[in-house]
Design a protein around this motif. Structure first.
Motif, PDB file in Angstrom:
ATOM      1  N   ALA A   7       0.850  -1.196   0.000  1.00 36.85           N
ATOM      2  CA  ALA A   7       0.000   0.000   0.000  1.00 36.85           C
ATOM      3  C   ALA A   7       0.879   1.236   0.000  1.00 36.85           C
ATOM      4  N   VAL A   8       0.452   2.235  -0.743  1.00 40.99           N
ATOM      5  CA  VAL A   8       1.167   3.511  -0.784  1.00 40.99           C
ATOM      6  C   VAL A   8       0.346   4.558  -0.018  1.00 40.99           C
ATOM      7  N   PHE A   9       1.025   5.264   0.861  1.00 35.60           N
ATOM      8  CA  PHE A   9       0.397   6.332   1.642  1.00 35.60           C
ATOM      9  C   PHE A   9       1.067   7.654   1.272  1.00 35.60           C
ATOM     10  N   PRO A  10       0.450   8.464   0.448  1.00 37.41           N
ATOM     11  CA  PRO A  10       1.065   9.755   0.131  1.00 37.41           C
ATOM     12  C   PRO A  10       0.882  10.707   1.319  1.00 37.41           C
ATOM     13  N   VAL A  11       1.985  11.050   1.967  1.00 37.63           N
ATOM     14  CA  VAL A  11       1.900  11.864   3.189  1.00 37.63           C
ATOM     15  C   VAL A  11       2.861  13.054   3.144  1.00 37.63           C
ATOM     16  N   ILE A  50      -2.729  -6.478   3.727  1.00 37.61           N
ATOM     17  CA  ILE A  50      -1.581  -5.799   3.120  1.00 37.61           C
ATOM     18  C   ILE A  50      -0.380  -5.884   4.072  1.00 37.61           C
ATOM     19  N   GLU A  51       0.776  -6.205   3.502  1.00 36.06           N
ATOM     20  CA  GLU A  51       1.965  -6.474   4.331  1.00 36.06           C
ATOM     21  C   GLU A  51       2.969  -5.335   4.330  1.00 36.06           C
ATOM     22  N   GLN A  52       3.103  -4.649   3.199  1.00 37.87           N
ATOM     23  CA  GLN A  52       4.142  -3.615   3.136  1.00 37.87           C
ATOM     24  C   GLN A  52       3.528  -2.229   2.966  1.00 37.87           C
ATOM     25  N   MET A  53       3.891  -1.325   3.875  1.00 33.37           N
ATOM     26  CA  MET A  53       3.378   0.040   3.856  1.00 33.37           C
ATOM     27  C   MET A  53       4.467   0.952   3.289  1.00 33.37           C
ATOM     28  N   TYR A 100      10.122   4.016   3.105  1.00 32.79           N
ATOM     29  CA  TYR A 100       9.879   5.453   3.001  1.00 32.79           C
ATOM     30  C   TYR A 100      10.583   5.986   1.771  1.00 32.79           C
ATOM     31  N   VAL A 101       9.879   6.821   1.040  1.00 34.01           N
ATOM     32  CA  VAL A 101      10.499   7.429  -0.124  1.00 34.01           C
ATOM     33  C   VAL A 101      10.060   8.900  -0.112  1.00 34.01           C
ATOM     34  N   ARG A 102      10.943   9.781  -0.596  1.00 26.17           N
ATOM     35  CA  ARG A 102      10.600  11.199  -0.530  1.00 26.17           C
ATOM     36  C   ARG A 102      10.062  11.747  -1.838  1.00 26.17           C
ATOM     37  N   ASP A 118       9.445   2.201  -7.815  1.00 28.26           N
ATOM     38  CA  ASP A 118      10.444   1.130  -7.684  1.00 28.26           C
ATOM     39  C   ASP A 118      10.095   0.177  -6.542  1.00 28.26           C
ATOM     40  N   ILE A 119       9.511   0.718  -5.483  1.00 26.40           N
ATOM     41  CA  ILE A 119       9.171  -0.135  -4.335  1.00 26.40           C
ATOM     42  C   ILE A 119       7.909  -0.939  -4.635  1.00 26.40           C
TER      43      ILE A 119
END
Ligand code: G1P
Length: 287
Positions: A7-11, A50-53, A100-102, A118-119
């Protein structure tokens, strides 16, 4: 069909609508009763299997990383004092369960999602907008994943709003409906009321195929001069199945101050440890 594991969390957003509260803390860390908004979204993801945040963060957002980390001093001190640690349950994400990605520049939601390409890799994934607080049992994403298993493709959560409110959102053009699913035949971001194809808005939960990352690569700026996820999704309609799911539960728009206050009050009124007190003082205040 590949399961939804990521899951992607745009924060990375600045949270200007909640200033001054969000001057030094991320808006995603604002609590509803005693749990930060972002934690509700992560819990909802976990419930859906979901396993990867994957958090797309920015400068000034390190409180989110700290929140999901081990808190040595806190845990050691509390345990030495024999304190109840149950409130910390579920707040830790191990190295295999988070990344975490910026997003270095505020170029829009579509760009934020693309930063995670990429993740995410070559598999379908979920997206959560944490200020859309979805409250229900099971949670919104679990309901979507259950529906997705039968149909695949792309799926977005939608809900009805009064027509005059559509211009703040992504809006779908609905096709045929089967149960809780409606075909999506068109999508438009922040249309004028008179141009909106319906009053069904995109409400902050998505299951998307990895091809969206390729589409985002060439996505030009849209509404508000930003690279819009909605525009990229619109280009995928027709190539892949695309459905809207109507959430059976309650949605609080915690991107607005009144929605945020409503979420706090609603959840407090459900909590066995405080509901009687809150009901009594709310009645008192209203009188
Ligand atoms: C974003 C999306 C929009 C969606 C909304 C839900 O807009 O672009 O399609 O309807 O979230 O809250 P934003 O709130 O970032 O302007």
């Amino acid at each position: 069909m590949k399961p939804i594991r990521k899951a992607v969390f745009p924060v990375a957003g600045l949270g200007t609508r909640f200033l001054p509260a969000t001057k030094a803390i991320p808006k995603e860390m604002l609590p509803v009763v005693d749990k930060p908004l972002i934690q509700y979204a992560v819990d909802e993801a976990r419930e859906a299997g979901i396993e990867q945040m994957i958090f797309v963060t920015g400068r000034g957002k390190s409180a989110i990383e700290d929140h999901f980390d081990i808190a040595y001093e806190l845990e050691a001190t509390m345990s030495a004092r024999g304190k109840d640690m149950s409130a910390l349950e579920g707040t830790q994400l191990g190295p295999g369960n988070c990344a975490y990605v910026r997003q270095q520049e505020p170029l829009g939601l579509g760009h934020a999602i693309w930063c995670a390409r990429d993740i995410v890799g070559d598999e379908p994934f979920a997206i959560f907008l944490p200020d859309e607080f979805m409250h229900g049992r099971p949670g919104c994403m679990k309901q979507m994943v259950d529906a997705y298993r039968g149909i695949g493709g792309n799926m977005i959560s939608v809900l009805e709003v009064p027509k005059e409110k559509v211009s703040s959102y992504g809006v779908i053009a609905p096709g045929r409906t089967h149960g809780s699913l409606t075909e999506v035949t068109g999508l438009v971001e922040k249309p004028r009321v008179e141009d909106a194809p319906s009053n069904l808005i995109v409400s902050g939960r998505y299951i998307l195929q990895p091809e969206v990352m390729r589409v985002l690569e060439t996505q030009e700026a849209g509404a508000g001069g930003e690279i819009q996820l909605t525009d990229a999704m619109a280009r995928m309609i027709g190539n892949q199945p695309f459905h809207a799911h109507v959430f059976d539960g309650e949605r609080f728009d915690c991107g607005s101050k009144t929605g945020y206050l409503k979420a706090n009050l609603a959840l407090a009124l459900e909590r066995p440890d405080m509901k009687d007190t809150v009901r009594a003082f709310a009645a008192d205040l209203l009188n």
